[in-house]
Scaffold this motif. Structure first.
Motif, PDB file in Angstrom:
ATOM      1  N   LEU A   1       8.588  12.821  -4.094  1.00  0.00           N
ATOM      2  CA  LEU A   1       9.445  11.685  -3.763  1.00  0.00           C
ATOM      3  C   LEU A   1       9.087  11.147  -2.393  1.00  0.00           C
ATOM      4  O   LEU A   1       8.522  11.839  -1.561  1.00  0.00           O
ATOM      5  CB  LEU A   1      10.928  12.051  -3.835  1.00  0.00           C
ATOM      6  CG  LEU A   1      11.511  13.079  -2.877  1.00  0.00           C
ATOM      7  CD1 LEU A   1      11.867  12.456  -1.541  1.00  0.00           C
ATOM      8  CD2 LEU A   1      12.758  13.667  -3.490  1.00  0.00           C
ATOM      9  N   GLY A   2       9.419   9.891  -2.193  1.00  0.00           N
ATOM     10  CA  GLY A   2       9.337   9.262  -0.884  1.00  0.00           C
ATOM     11  C   GLY A   2      10.763   9.043  -0.427  1.00  0.00           C
ATOM     12  O   GLY A   2      11.605   8.640  -1.226  1.00  0.00           O
ATOM     13  N   ALA A   3      11.054   9.329   0.835  1.00  0.00           N
ATOM     14  CA  ALA A   3      12.430   9.246   1.308  1.00  0.00           C
ATOM     15  C   ALA A   3      12.518   8.448   2.602  1.00  0.00           C
ATOM     16  O   ALA A   3      11.556   8.358   3.361  1.00  0.00           O
ATOM     17  CB  ALA A   3      12.987  10.650   1.540  1.00  0.00           C
ATOM     18  N   THR A   4      13.685   7.887   2.843  1.00  0.00           N
ATOM     19  CA  THR A   4      13.979   7.268   4.129  1.00  0.00           C
ATOM     20  C   THR A   4      14.096   8.373   5.177  1.00  0.00           C
ATOM     21  O   THR A   4      14.113   9.563   4.850  1.00  0.00           O
ATOM     22  CB  THR A   4      15.319   6.511   4.070  1.00  0.00           C
ATOM     23  OG1 THR A   4      16.358   7.466   3.794  1.00  0.00           O
ATOM     24  CG2 THR A   4      15.311   5.421   3.011  1.00  0.00           C
TER      25      THR A   4
ATOM     26  N   THR B   1       3.687   5.858   4.444  1.00  0.00           N
ATOM     27  CA  THR B   1       3.493   4.547   5.041  1.00  0.00           C
ATOM     28  C   THR B   1       3.818   3.488   4.003  1.00  0.00           C
ATOM     29  O   THR B   1       3.342   3.560   2.875  1.00  0.00           O
ATOM     30  CB  THR B   1       2.033   4.380   5.517  1.00  0.00           C
ATOM     31  OG1 THR B   1       1.749   5.433   6.436  1.00  0.00           O
ATOM     32  CG2 THR B   1       1.831   3.045   6.187  1.00  0.00           C
ATOM     33  N   GLY B   2       4.623   2.523   4.376  1.00  0.00           N
ATOM     34  CA  GLY B   2       4.991   1.466   3.440  1.00  0.00           C
ATOM     35  C   GLY B   2       4.225   0.188   3.716  1.00  0.00           C
ATOM     36  O   GLY B   2       3.914  -0.132   4.855  1.00  0.00           O
ATOM     37  N   PHE B   3       3.907  -0.520   2.656  1.00  0.00           N
ATOM     38  CA  PHE B   3       3.190  -1.785   2.758  1.00  0.00           C
ATOM     39  C   PHE B   3       3.916  -2.848   1.942  1.00  0.00           C
ATOM     40  O   PHE B   3       4.538  -2.533   0.940  1.00  0.00           O
ATOM     41  CB  PHE B   3       1.767  -1.662   2.182  1.00  0.00           C
ATOM     42  CG  PHE B   3       0.862  -0.775   2.979  1.00  0.00           C
ATOM     43  CD1 PHE B   3       0.083  -1.303   3.996  1.00  0.00           C
ATOM     44  CD2 PHE B   3       0.786   0.572   2.715  1.00  0.00           C
ATOM     45  CE1 PHE B   3      -0.746  -0.472   4.738  1.00  0.00           C
ATOM     46  CE2 PHE B   3      -0.040   1.403   3.430  1.00  0.00           C
ATOM     47  CZ  PHE B   3      -0.818   0.877   4.454  1.00  0.00           C
ATOM     48  N   VAL B   4       3.821  -4.070   2.384  1.00  0.00           N
ATOM     49  CA  VAL B   4       4.343  -5.215   1.645  1.00  0.00           C
ATOM     50  C   VAL B   4       3.224  -6.229   1.551  1.00  0.00           C
ATOM     51  O   VAL B   4       2.499  -6.472   2.531  1.00  0.00           O
ATOM     52  CB  VAL B   4       5.561  -5.843   2.358  1.00  0.00           C
ATOM     53  CG1 VAL B   4       6.009  -7.104   1.648  1.00  0.00           C
ATOM     54  CG2 VAL B   4       6.693  -4.847   2.440  1.00  0.00           C
ATOM     55  N   HIS B   5       3.065  -6.814   0.373  1.00  0.00           N
ATOM     56  CA  HIS B   5       2.035  -7.837   0.188  1.00  0.00           C
ATOM     57  C   HIS B   5       2.672  -9.054  -0.460  1.00  0.00           C
ATOM     58  O   HIS B   5       3.354  -8.932  -1.475  1.00  0.00           O
ATOM     59  CB  HIS B   5       0.909  -7.314  -0.706  1.00  0.00           C
ATOM     60  CG  HIS B   5      -0.110  -8.351  -1.047  1.00  0.00           C
ATOM     61  ND1 HIS B   5      -0.961  -8.884  -0.119  1.00  0.00           N
ATOM     62  CD2 HIS B   5      -0.397  -8.945  -2.230  1.00  0.00           C
ATOM     63  CE1 HIS B   5      -1.738  -9.773  -0.708  1.00  0.00           C
ATOM     64  NE2 HIS B   5      -1.403  -9.823  -1.989  1.00  0.00           N
TER      65      HIS B   5
END
Length: 97
Positions: free
Chosen positions: A65-68, A87-91
């Protein structure tokens, strides 16, 4: 698989929810949420137990899982181990003319 827990008078509003995606021996836990008005009642524990049980029944041996930041603190108390920072990405694609 998804689990939705409803509680109280407004049964159409979920109190807690989460889902898993299975891929071979791995299970990805996603969108694990207990709504603020229903926190500290054990609903998240019930939901995670249901999701984990379903994952194990379907052959999963590892949970991912990925967590805050807040979630990380919680999951570490539940014996989840940090493998790597996330690491989060937005495109936002631009329409070509």
């Amino acid at each position: 698989m998804a689990v939705i827990i409803r509680r109280g008078v407004r049964m159409w509003e979920p109190a807690a929810r989460g889902r898993i995606g299975l891929t071979g021996a791995a299970c990805v836990f996603d969108q694990i949420v207990t709504e603020e008005a229903h926190q500290r009642l054990g609903l998240g524990t019930v939901m995670r137990g249901a999701l984990t049980g379903a994952a194990v029944e379907n052959g999963a041996a590892t949970g991912i899982l990925g967590a805050t930041v807040q979630g990380r603190a919680l999951y570490e108390t539940l014996d989840w181990k940090v493998l790597a920072p996330l690491t989060g990405f937005v495109h936002k694609p631009v329409a070509r003319t």
